[in-house]
Design an enzyme around this catalytic site. Structure first.
Site, PDB file in Angstrom:
ATOM      1  N   LYS A  79       0.979  -1.410  -0.229  1.00 51.76           N
ATOM      2  CA  LYS A  79       0.161  -0.071  -0.033  1.00 51.76           C
ATOM      3  C   LYS A  79       0.878   1.228  -0.137  1.00 51.76           C
ATOM      4  O   LYS A  79       0.413   2.253   0.413  1.00 51.76           O
ATOM      5  CB  LYS A  79      -0.930   0.022   1.156  1.00 51.76           C
ATOM      6  CG  LYS A  79      -1.837  -1.253   0.964  1.00 51.76           C
ATOM      7  CD  LYS A  79      -2.677  -1.269  -0.021  1.00 51.76           C
ATOM      8  CE  LYS A  79      -2.720  -2.434  -0.802  1.00 51.76           C
ATOM      9  NZ  LYS A  79      -3.118  -2.345  -2.008  1.00 51.76           N
ATOM     10  N   SER A  80       2.142   1.036  -0.418  1.00 53.00           N
ATOM     11  CA  SER A  80       2.904   2.236  -0.610  1.00 53.00           C
ATOM     12  C   SER A  80       3.117   2.914  -1.973  1.00 53.00           C
ATOM     13  O   SER A  80       3.662   3.977  -2.128  1.00 53.00           O
ATOM     14  CB  SER A  80       4.150   2.046  -0.198  1.00 53.00           C
ATOM     15  OG  SER A  80       4.463   1.504   1.114  1.00 53.00           O
ATOM     16  N   GLY A  81       2.307   2.545  -2.808  1.00 62.75           N
ATOM     17  CA  GLY A  81       2.349   2.853  -4.256  1.00 62.75           C
ATOM     18  C   GLY A  81       2.958   1.943  -5.057  1.00 62.75           C
ATOM     19  O   GLY A  81       3.613   2.254  -6.396  1.00 62.75           O
ATOM     20  N   HIS A 144       7.530  -7.600  -1.974  1.00 61.67           N
ATOM     21  CA  HIS A 144       7.122  -6.896  -0.676  1.00 61.67           C
ATOM     22  C   HIS A 144       8.299  -7.504   0.434  1.00 61.67           C
ATOM     23  O   HIS A 144       8.053  -7.064   1.422  1.00 61.67           O
ATOM     24  CB  HIS A 144       5.808  -7.149  -0.101  1.00 61.67           C
ATOM     25  CG  HIS A 144       4.674  -6.652  -0.935  1.00 61.67           C
ATOM     26  ND1 HIS A 144       4.648  -5.428  -1.308  1.00 61.67           N
ATOM     27  CD2 HIS A 144       3.465  -7.081  -1.147  1.00 61.67           C
ATOM     28  CE1 HIS A 144       3.568  -4.953  -1.848  1.00 61.67           C
ATOM     29  NE2 HIS A 144       2.748  -5.991  -1.677  1.00 61.67           N
ATOM     30  N   ARG A 168       6.122   5.543   1.916  1.00 59.67           N
ATOM     31  CA  ARG A 168       5.016   6.411   1.927  1.00 59.67           C
ATOM     32  C   ARG A 168       4.734   6.784   3.154  1.00 59.67           C
ATOM     33  O   ARG A 168       5.323   5.989   4.370  1.00 59.67           O
ATOM     34  CB  ARG A 168       3.839   5.647   1.507  1.00 59.67           C
ATOM     35  CG  ARG A 168       2.316   6.530   1.379  1.00 59.67           C
ATOM     36  CD  ARG A 168       1.504   5.748   0.570  1.00 59.67           C
ATOM     37  NE  ARG A 168       0.403   6.557   0.165  1.00 59.67           N
ATOM     38  CZ  ARG A 168      -0.701   6.278  -0.164  1.00 59.67           C
ATOM     39  NH1 ARG A 168      -1.248   4.957  -0.208  1.00 59.67           N
ATOM     40  NH2 ARG A 168      -1.995   7.141  -0.321  1.00 59.67           N
ATOM     41  N   SER A 176      -4.834   3.091   4.070  1.00 62.93           N
ATOM     42  CA  SER A 176      -4.759   2.509   2.573  1.00 62.93           C
ATOM     43  C   SER A 176      -4.791   0.749   2.802  1.00 62.93           C
ATOM     44  O   SER A 176      -5.878   0.148   2.290  1.00 62.93           O
ATOM     45  CB  SER A 176      -3.726   2.729   1.580  1.00 62.93           C
ATOM     46  OG  SER A 176      -3.691   2.258   0.459  1.00 62.93           O
ATOM     47  N   ARG A 299      -7.725   3.753  -4.887  1.00 63.82           N
ATOM     48  CA  ARG A 299      -8.788   4.243  -4.001  1.00 63.82           C
ATOM     49  C   ARG A 299      -8.731   5.638  -4.319  1.00 63.82           C
ATOM     50  O   ARG A 299      -9.367   6.125  -5.225  1.00 63.82           O
ATOM     51  CB  ARG A 299      -8.514   3.746  -2.519  1.00 63.82           C
ATOM     52  CG  ARG A 299      -9.546   3.877  -1.525  1.00 63.82           C
ATOM     53  CD  ARG A 299      -9.277   3.445  -0.155  1.00 63.82           C
ATOM     54  NE  ARG A 299      -8.085   4.186   0.181  1.00 63.82           N
ATOM     55  CZ  ARG A 299      -8.209   5.297   1.164  1.00 63.82           C
ATOM     56  NH1 ARG A 299      -9.497   5.690   1.234  1.00 63.82           N
ATOM     57  NH2 ARG A 299      -6.989   5.991   1.493  1.00 63.82           N
ATOM     58  N   LYS A 300      -8.181   6.398  -3.463  1.00 65.88           N
ATOM     59  CA  LYS A 300      -7.822   7.883  -3.498  1.00 65.88           C
ATOM     60  C   LYS A 300      -6.775   8.412  -4.427  1.00 65.88           C
ATOM     61  O   LYS A 300      -6.750   9.296  -4.991  1.00 65.88           O
ATOM     62  CB  LYS A 300      -8.007   8.454  -2.065  1.00 65.88           C
ATOM     63  CG  LYS A 300      -9.783   8.673  -1.969  1.00 65.88           C
ATOM     64  CD  LYS A 300      -9.663   9.185  -0.501  1.00 65.88           C
ATOM     65  CE  LYS A 300     -10.952   9.648   0.054  1.00 65.88           C
ATOM     66  NZ  LYS A 300     -10.899  10.281   1.344  1.00 65.88           N
TER      67      LYS A 300
END
Ligand code: A3P
Length: 333
Positions: A79-81, A144, A168, A176, A299-300
């Site tokens: 979830k860091s991009g 990961h 992030r 996230s 998501r956002k």
């Protein structure tokens, strides 16, 4: 009960070597185990927590992965991009054969996760069939895995592999992750914010503790800046052109003056932006691969959404852990 018999089909790893199965099974009984955010068990291996599907991939890659000259690894804490970086690296590495404004660009037809696979979910026979940067004969993988557990053949200073690490804000990663888990069909009922938060603070989430993950790659990037590039999500957002040029130089594929003048850098940024990727049909799909759909990776895509979700107490607890863990490292997020 045997390891494979307790695994759900959706979490089955494409193991091919009977010896590997046995080895993982023997190891599991020795590792610390805890219930995790996705309501299954995670195992602590070499200092980091992994669900079974990831753990098997980590161990198998340690045993079988053979790097090729110039392979590139995008590594992130989940979830860091990484989806964004997959798109950027793919577009960057293939920019001569695939012009970013082409209507046939692969990113318009395939999800970033189809173009750049996770090392941990591949079987050894699939490593060689990855062909996502044909011009350079290099392969682009994402991972990961913590820096201590990446295959030594990759991290060794003798290999020319490059590692691009994207980090992030810890609070944004948590928010996230919380949404991602509840959007995916891992669990039969949603996890509460509080439960997810407590597990996260304890480090019991995929490739957690997140602080140790980030710190490990930060230290490597300081020791060996030609091998590990440390990027930040917020800097990619705020100064994308500068970061993309930095990335291209690190990968030894700097933009030529002609490319810069032609607007190519901006075109790659635009193609890979959240706004563009989320308009592409394949990325809107609610298809499920290993319990996760393409759409759940978007998501956002903003910096600071944590403010809408975390109480001041939660935010300051995460900040406090971050401060303690990073103290003296020269790293601040
Ligand atoms: P949010 O949930 O905060 O929106 P990963 O790809 O490592 O799983 O990370 C997913 C996060 O990256 C999600 O964050 C997702 O929306 C965001 N993301 C995906 N594509 C992006 C893009 N092109 N630009 C910026 N953020 C992006």
């Amino acid at each position: 009960m045997g390891l494979l018999s307790v695994m759900e089909p959706k979490t089955a790893h494409p193991l091919e070597h009977g010896d590997d199965n046995q080895e993982v099974e023997d190891l599991l009984s020795l590792l610390p185990k805890e219930g995790d955010m996705v309501a299954s068990d995670s195992y602590k291996y070499q200092g980091f927590w992994y669900p079974l599907i990831l753990l098997k991939g980590v161990i198998i890659s340690q045993k079988h992965f053979m790097p090729r000259e110039n392979d590139v690894f995008i590594v992130t804490a989940p979830k860091s991009g990484s989806t964004w970086m997959k798109a950027i690296l793919y577009a960057l590495m293939n920019r001569e054969a695939q012009l970013p404004q082409s209507p046939h660009h692969p990113l318009l037809h395939k999800a970033p996760r189809e173009l750049v696979p996770f090392l941990e979910v591949l079987s050894p026979s699939e490593y060689d069939s990855v062909c996502n940067s044909p011009d350079t004969n290099a392969r682009i993988f994402s991972a990961h895995t913590s820096v201590v557990s990446l295959p030594k053949s990759v991290t060794s200073s003798l290999s020319n592999c490059k590692i691009v690490y994207m980090c992030r804000d810890i609070k944004d990663i948590f928010v996230s992750l919380f949404h991602f888990i509840n959007k995916s069909n891992f669990r039969s009922s949603p996890i509460s914010l509080e439960e997810a938060f407590n597990l996260y603070c304890k480090g019991v989430n995929a490739a957690g503790p997140v602080w140790d993950h980030i710190l490990g790659y930060w230290i490597e990037s300081q020791k060996n800046p030609h091998k590990v590039l440390f990027l930040r999500y917020d800097e990619m957002k705020n100064v994308p052109k500068l970061q993309l040029k930095r990335l291209a130089s690190f990968l030894e594929k700097p933009f030529s003056e002609e490319e810069e003048n032609s607007g190519l850098v901006d075109e790659i940024i635009s193609l890979c932006s959240f706004e563009s990727l989320t308009k592409i049909d394949v990325n809107k799909k609610d298809n499920s691969v290993k319990g996760v759909s393409n759409s759940s990776f978007f998501r956002k895509g903003v910096v600071g959404d944590w403010k809408n979700w975390l109480t001041p107490e939660m935010a300051s607890r995460l900040d406090q852990i971050t401060e303690e863990k990073f103290s003296g490292s020269g790293l601040s997020l």
